[in-house]
Design an enzyme around this catalytic site. Structure first.
Site, PDB file in Angstrom:
ATOM      1  N   HIS A 189       0.845  -1.188   0.000  1.00 44.48           N
ATOM      2  CA  HIS A 189       0.000   0.000   0.000  1.00 44.48           C
ATOM      3  C   HIS A 189       0.886   1.245   0.000  1.00 44.48           C
ATOM      4  O   HIS A 189       1.630   1.491   0.947  1.00 44.48           O
ATOM      5  CB  HIS A 189      -0.941  -0.030   1.198  1.00 44.48           C
ATOM      6  CG  HIS A 189      -2.094  -0.956   0.989  1.00 44.48           C
ATOM      7  ND1 HIS A 189      -1.934  -2.307   0.742  1.00 44.48           N
ATOM      8  CD2 HIS A 189      -3.432  -0.720   0.943  1.00 44.48           C
ATOM      9  CE1 HIS A 189      -3.126  -2.860   0.569  1.00 44.48           C
ATOM     10  NE2 HIS A 189      -4.045  -1.926   0.683  1.00 44.48           N
ATOM     11  N   ALA A 230     -11.096   0.936   6.387  1.00 48.76           N
ATOM     12  CA  ALA A 230     -10.220   0.225   5.455  1.00 48.76           C
ATOM     13  C   ALA A 230      -9.581   1.181   4.444  1.00 48.76           C
ATOM     14  O   ALA A 230      -9.845   2.385   4.432  1.00 48.76           O
ATOM     15  CB  ALA A 230     -11.006  -0.872   4.746  1.00 48.76           C
ATOM     16  N   HIS A 231      -8.760   0.608   3.574  1.00 48.79           N
ATOM     17  CA  HIS A 231      -7.996   1.420   2.622  1.00 48.79           C
ATOM     18  C   HIS A 231      -8.894   2.186   1.649  1.00 48.79           C
ATOM     19  O   HIS A 231      -9.952   1.728   1.259  1.00 48.79           O
ATOM     20  CB  HIS A 231      -6.973   0.570   1.855  1.00 48.79           C
ATOM     21  CG  HIS A 231      -7.559  -0.589   1.102  1.00 48.79           C
ATOM     22  ND1 HIS A 231      -6.799  -1.652   0.677  1.00 48.79           N
ATOM     23  CD2 HIS A 231      -8.822  -0.878   0.687  1.00 48.79           C
ATOM     24  CE1 HIS A 231      -7.555  -2.517   0.035  1.00 48.79           C
ATOM     25  NE2 HIS A 231      -8.784  -2.066   0.027  1.00 48.79           N
ATOM     26  N   ASN A 232      -8.443   3.387   1.305  1.00 50.02           N
ATOM     27  CA  ASN A 232      -9.051   4.242   0.280  1.00 50.02           C
ATOM     28  C   ASN A 232     -10.377   4.874   0.694  1.00 50.02           C
ATOM     29  O   ASN A 232     -11.060   5.478  -0.133  1.00 50.02           O
ATOM     30  CB  ASN A 232      -9.263   3.480  -1.040  1.00 50.02           C
ATOM     31  CG  ASN A 232      -8.039   2.732  -1.499  1.00 50.02           C
ATOM     32  OD1 ASN A 232      -6.922   3.217  -1.348  1.00 50.02           O
ATOM     33  ND2 ASN A 232      -8.219   1.543  -2.046  1.00 50.02           N
TER      34      ASN A 232
END
Length: 332
Positions: A189, A230-232
């Site tokens: 990431h 979570a991501h994004n």
């Protein structure tokens, strides 16, 4: 920085283009420039590919004919992308104490803190004991960072922030690709977490860094204890998230949203401004109209859900009534 020739060898790709071109990083297909790598997973995104300004695109052979730039041709695009990301992952250098390159203004730092290279900490901050702040983190003014918080590489924190004990900001997101043998390969990431001003984050909350672009928490957001983001994810201004909420990857919450405790928002869901989610609900689709929503199987408007709940509670009576009616019809 890596040449296309090196990248092609690493991901076992066929290179169509100049092997000496140097690539400095990774970006999304919409925003990649001539020094960056991106990927196109399938023909759904062919218009994006046609207009791509990327230095190189990872793709399959079916899309090669419309690729306007250098190409890395593979069978499993997502797996190749996963392998490529690790070439551009910056490694944090472990350091004991406060690194001499850190810029710390009028701040109070408690014992046993680790502060990495090129960290910037603003005025009147309080950093409690056992806090870890990794390389290249920026923290604004008047931040209160309580014990055992970890702020990982490259993340940015605004002014007037309260971060409660045990919070982790910038942890690796849950991104993986499978090979033909169904073995998992992690995606590095490369994004960060960017947090605005006047934000409060509750104890033991975790906020993952973005895959390529940043995870964003905008001004005035309130986050309770034990929340996972979570991501994004993007959470817009003045939204409030109660305890134990889970927000899946790439969700976007509009301004002034309120999410009740224990709710789950599945990945890639967008919420409009001024939406209220009842606690323990599961949100599995986009909500484009402001209002109060409730649902424990599939989300629906709150007033409609209340009617459904009445029907469910009286279902045995309704079935009994219908059986009597059916019996009478048969007797005629």
């Amino acid at each position: 920085m890596h040449t296309l020739g090196d990248i092609a060898k690493t991901i076992n790709a066929k290179l169509v283009g100049d092997s000496n071109v140097e690539i400095t990083g990774v970006a999304s297909s919409l925003y990649a420039n001539q020094t960056q790598l991106t990927y196109i997973i399938n023909s759904k995104y062919k218009q994006t590919l046609i207009h791509s300004k990327a230095g190189v695109v990872i793709l399959n052979k079916d899309l090669l004919r419309i690729c306007p730039t250098n190409a890395l041709v593979v069978d499993n695009v997502y797996l190749a992308f996963a392998k490529a990301t690790h070439l551009f992952k910056k490694q944090n250098v472990c350091y004991q104490g406060i690194h001499p390159s850190a810029k710390i203004n009028n701040a109070k730092i408690a014992p046993n803190c680790i502060i990495g290279r090129n960290v910037s900490i603003g005025n009147h901050c309080i950093i409690a004991s056992n806090v870890v702040i990794e390389d290249n983190v920026t923290i604004g003014n008047y931040a209160l960072i309580q014990p055992n918080v970890s702020i990982l590489q490259g993340c940015s924190i605004g002014d007037n922030i309260v971060i409660s004990p045990g919070v982790v900001i910038g942890s690796e997101g849950f991104g993986n690709a499978q090979d033909q043998q169904k073995h998992w390969h992690s995606i590095a990431h490369l994004g960060y977490v960017v947090i605005g001003n006047n934000v409060s984050i509750g104890a033991n909350t975790t906020i993952d860094r973005g895959t390529i672009e940043d995870t964003q928490i905008h001004n005035g957001v309130r986050i309770d204890n034990l929340v996972h983001i979570a991501h994004n994810v993007i959470i817009e201004q003045d939204s409030a998230i109660a305890a134990t909420v889970t927000i899946g990857g790439s969700c976007k919450l509009g301004k002034r949203c309120m999410v009740g405790g224990g709710a789950t928002i599945t990945s890639h869901v967008n919420l409009a401004d001024d939406i209220i989610i009842t606690g323990a609900s599961t949100v599995d689709k986009n909500l484009s109209e402001q209002g109060h929503y409730t649902g424990f199987t599939s989300i629906s408007k709150h007033q409609k859900w209340k009617k459904i709940q009445v029907w469910l509670l009286n279902l045995d009576k309704i079935v009994h009534y219908l059986n009597i009616k059916l019996k009478k019809l048969k007797e005629k």
